[in-house]
Design a protein around this motif. Structure first.
Motif, PDB file in Angstrom:
ATOM      1  N   VAL A   1      64.451  -4.619  49.890  1.00  0.00           N
ATOM      2  CA  VAL A   1      63.159  -4.472  50.572  1.00  0.00           C
ATOM      3  C   VAL A   1      63.398  -4.431  52.068  1.00  0.00           C
ATOM      4  N   SER A   2      62.740  -3.486  52.737  1.00  0.00           N
ATOM      5  CA  SER A   2      62.854  -3.377  54.190  1.00  0.00           C
ATOM      6  C   SER A   2      61.475  -3.336  54.814  1.00  0.00           C
ATOM      7  N   ASP A   3      61.406  -3.787  56.073  1.00  0.00           N
ATOM      8  CA  ASP A   3      60.150  -3.700  56.812  1.00  0.00           C
ATOM      9  C   ASP A   3      60.098  -2.462  57.690  1.00  0.00           C
ATOM     10  N   ALA A   4      60.937  -1.464  57.405  1.00  0.00           N
ATOM     11  CA  ALA A   4      60.945  -0.237  58.203  1.00  0.00           C
ATOM     12  C   ALA A   4      59.597   0.469  58.128  1.00  0.00           C
ATOM     13  N   SER A   5      59.258   1.171  59.196  1.00  0.00           N
ATOM     14  CA  SER A   5      58.002   1.906  59.245  1.00  0.00           C
ATOM     15  C   SER A   5      58.141   3.231  58.510  1.00  0.00           C
ATOM     16  N   PRO A   6      57.162   3.600  57.677  1.00  0.00           N
ATOM     17  CA  PRO A   6      57.204   4.891  57.014  1.00  0.00           C
ATOM     18  C   PRO A   6      56.764   6.036  57.912  1.00  0.00           C
ATOM     19  N   THR A   7      56.207   5.727  59.082  1.00  0.00           N
ATOM     20  CA  THR A   7      55.676   6.765  59.961  1.00  0.00           C
ATOM     21  C   THR A   7      56.435   6.903  61.272  1.00  0.00           C
ATOM     22  N   ASP A   8      57.081   5.837  61.718  1.00  0.00           N
ATOM     23  CA  ASP A   8      57.761   5.841  63.007  1.00  0.00           C
ATOM     24  C   ASP A   8      59.259   5.681  62.785  1.00  0.00           C
ATOM     25  N   ARG A   9      60.007   6.744  62.944  1.00  0.00           N
ATOM     26  CA  ARG A   9      61.446   6.691  62.668  1.00  0.00           C
ATOM     27  C   ARG A   9      62.196   5.832  63.672  1.00  0.00           C
ATOM     28  N   ALA A  10      61.584   5.533  64.787  1.00  0.00           N
ATOM     29  CA  ALA A  10      62.234   4.643  65.750  1.00  0.00           C
ATOM     30  C   ALA A  10      62.202   3.192  65.263  1.00  0.00           C
ATOM     31  N   ARG A  11      61.284   2.884  64.347  1.00  0.00           N
ATOM     32  CA  ARG A  11      61.186   1.523  63.795  1.00  0.00           C
ATOM     33  C   ARG A  11      61.899   1.504  62.447  1.00  0.00           C
ATOM     34  N   ARG A  12      63.213   1.359  62.511  1.00  0.00           N
ATOM     35  CA  ARG A  12      64.036   1.488  61.307  1.00  0.00           C
ATOM     36  C   ARG A  12      64.201   0.174  60.567  1.00  0.00           C
ATOM     37  N   GLY A  13      63.496  -0.842  61.000  1.00  0.00           N
ATOM     38  CA  GLY A  13      63.487  -2.088  60.255  1.00  0.00           C
ATOM     39  C   GLY A  13      64.271  -3.189  60.920  1.00  0.00           C
ATOM     40  N   ASP A  14      63.849  -4.416  60.667  1.00  0.00           N
ATOM     41  CA  ASP A  14      64.487  -5.591  61.238  1.00  0.00           C
ATOM     42  C   ASP A  14      65.063  -6.533  60.190  1.00  0.00           C
ATOM     43  N   HIS A  15      64.839  -6.240  58.904  1.00  0.00           N
ATOM     44  CA  HIS A  15      65.209  -7.245  57.908  1.00  0.00           C
ATOM     45  C   HIS A  15      65.310  -6.651  56.511  1.00  0.00           C
ATOM     46  N   TRP A  16      66.311  -7.134  55.754  1.00  0.00           N
ATOM     47  CA  TRP A  16      66.431  -6.855  54.319  1.00  0.00           C
ATOM     48  C   TRP A  16      66.050  -8.106  53.531  1.00  0.00           C
ATOM     49  N   SER A  17      65.394  -7.921  52.410  1.00  0.00           N
ATOM     50  CA  SER A  17      65.212  -8.979  51.415  1.00  0.00           C
ATOM     51  C   SER A  17      65.366  -8.345  50.036  1.00  0.00           C
ATOM     52  N   LEU A  18      65.225  -9.153  48.998  1.00  0.00           N
ATOM     53  CA  LEU A  18      65.521  -8.698  47.634  1.00  0.00           C
ATOM     54  C   LEU A  18      64.312  -8.897  46.737  1.00  0.00           C
ATOM     55  N   LEU A  19      64.004  -7.880  45.936  1.00  0.00           N
ATOM     56  CA  LEU A  19      62.962  -7.968  44.931  1.00  0.00           C
ATOM     57  C   LEU A  19      63.581  -7.747  43.555  1.00  0.00           C
ATOM     58  N   LEU A  20      63.445  -8.750  42.693  1.00  0.00           N
ATOM     59  CA  LEU A  20      63.853  -8.635  41.293  1.00  0.00           C
ATOM     60  C   LEU A  20      62.605  -8.466  40.450  1.00  0.00           C
ATOM     61  N   ILE A  21      62.546  -7.380  39.680  1.00  0.00           N
ATOM     62  CA  ILE A  21      61.416  -7.164  38.787  1.00  0.00           C
ATOM     63  C   ILE A  21      61.890  -7.322  37.347  1.00  0.00           C
ATOM     64  N   ASP A  22      61.279  -8.274  36.673  1.00  0.00           N
ATOM     65  CA  ASP A  22      61.548  -8.547  35.262  1.00  0.00           C
ATOM     66  C   ASP A  22      60.497  -7.786  34.447  1.00  0.00           C
ATOM     67  N   ARG A  23      60.946  -6.762  33.713  1.00  0.00           N
ATOM     68  CA  ARG A  23      60.042  -5.888  32.973  1.00  0.00           C
ATOM     69  C   ARG A  23      60.177  -6.081  31.464  1.00  0.00           C
ATOM     70  N   ARG A  24      60.696  -7.216  31.029  1.00  0.00           N
ATOM     71  CA  ARG A  24      60.846  -7.417  29.591  1.00  0.00           C
ATOM     72  C   ARG A  24      59.505  -7.362  28.876  1.00  0.00           C
ATOM     73  N   ASP A  25      58.456  -7.810  29.531  1.00  0.00           N
ATOM     74  CA  ASP A  25      57.105  -7.591  29.049  1.00  0.00           C
ATOM     75  C   ASP A  25      56.550  -6.414  29.849  1.00  0.00           C
ATOM     76  N   ARG A  26      56.540  -5.235  29.244  1.00  0.00           N
ATOM     77  CA  ARG A  26      56.150  -4.025  29.969  1.00  0.00           C
ATOM     78  C   ARG A  26      54.705  -4.080  30.453  1.00  0.00           C
ATOM     79  N   GLU A  27      53.870  -4.820  29.745  1.00  0.00           N
ATOM     80  CA  GLU A  27      52.470  -4.889  30.136  1.00  0.00           C
ATOM     81  C   GLU A  27      52.230  -5.870  31.276  1.00  0.00           C
ATOM     82  N   ARG A  28      53.143  -6.811  31.482  1.00  0.00           N
ATOM     83  CA  ARG A  28      52.972  -7.826  32.529  1.00  0.00           C
ATOM     84  C   ARG A  28      54.294  -8.054  33.270  1.00  0.00           C
ATOM     85  N   PRO A  29      54.814  -7.030  33.960  1.00  0.00           N
ATOM     86  CA  PRO A  29      56.058  -7.235  34.712  1.00  0.00           C
ATOM     87  C   PRO A  29      55.862  -8.238  35.847  1.00  0.00           C
TER      88      PRO A  29
END
Length: 230
Positions: free
Chosen positions: A120-148
């Motif tokens: 996960v990054s906080d980079a701007s999708p509209t301003d290429r000069a704002r390339r982000g200041d931080h990485w983090s991690l998102l784990l998605i558990d999809r074993r229950d497809r209806e309620r990931p």
């Protein structure tokens, strides 16, 4: 929003895909940020920010290792390229939906992905000069497809809450904050992402009910440097 089966539940703004994913770490003036850096992902200096190429290379290595040690888990696990994670969060409906199905579907179009690891990054999708200041991690558990369920690991607690929430919503997952050891410098958040991913994968390989707490995570930049070079 991409629902549990890839269904689009709402419209969102189209932004062109960036030429490279954000070079995102805390500390905008940290040592090693350079536009002329090696883009292979094999070179990482002592205090250099991790770029998308470093994370993607280590994710590729981890996928190979998991394929040898636990083929079943490897089949059900995806280590997502930071570019693709950015596209899933900010891309046009059609682009995001195609990217989602490329991630989760097998060759026959069957959704077989139980676990997604996304930088996960906080980079701007509209301003290429704002390339982000931080990485983090998102784990998605999809074993229950209806309620990931999405678990967010942030080595600078609270910094990436908003982009993590957006990405989780786009993937139809209910977001939970997860505990992670906090970094004590301005350049290692990307190391926390890849080492946190490896720690969680190791636990998934051992038991179905996984300890999600990363408060005691050990991060090792030198080991990462060696892996990337190898």
């Amino acid at each position: 929003m991409l629902g549990p089966r890839g269904r689009l539940d709402s419209q969102f703004i189209h932004h062109p895909r960036p030429s490279s994913a954000p070079d995102a770490q805390i500390g905008a003036l940290a040592t090693g940020a350079s536009s002329s850096r090696d883009r292979s992902g094999r070179v990482l200096d002592a205090e250099q920010w991790l770029g998308d190429e470093h994370i993607q290379r280590d994710y590729e290595l981890l996928a190979q290792e998991l394929g040898r040690s636990d083929p079943n888990l490897a089949t059900r696990t995806r280590f997502v390229d930071p570019l693709i994670a950015f596209q899933l969060s900010h891309g046009a409906d059609s682009d995001a939906l195609r990217a989602f199905h490329r991630l989760v579907d097998d060759r026959n179009g069957n959704d077989i992905a139980d676990f997604l690891f996304l930088p996960v990054s906080d980079a701007s999708p509209t301003d290429r000069a704002r390339r982000g200041d931080h990485w983090s991690l998102l784990l998605i558990d999809r074993r229950d497809r209806e309620r990931p369920v999405a678990y967010h690991y942030d080595s600078a607690r609270g910094f990436n809450d908003r982009p993590a929430q957006r990405l989780a919503e786009r993937l139809g997952a209910n977001l939970h904050a997860a505990s992670m050891r906090q970094q004590n410098n301005g350049y290692d958040c990307g190391v926390f992402v890849v080492d946190g991913t490896r720690a969680l994968v190791g636990r998934l390989a051992v038991r179905r009910q996984v300890d999600l707490n990363l408060d005691n995570l050990v991060v090792d930049r030198r080991a990462l440097q060696n892996r990337l070079r190898g």
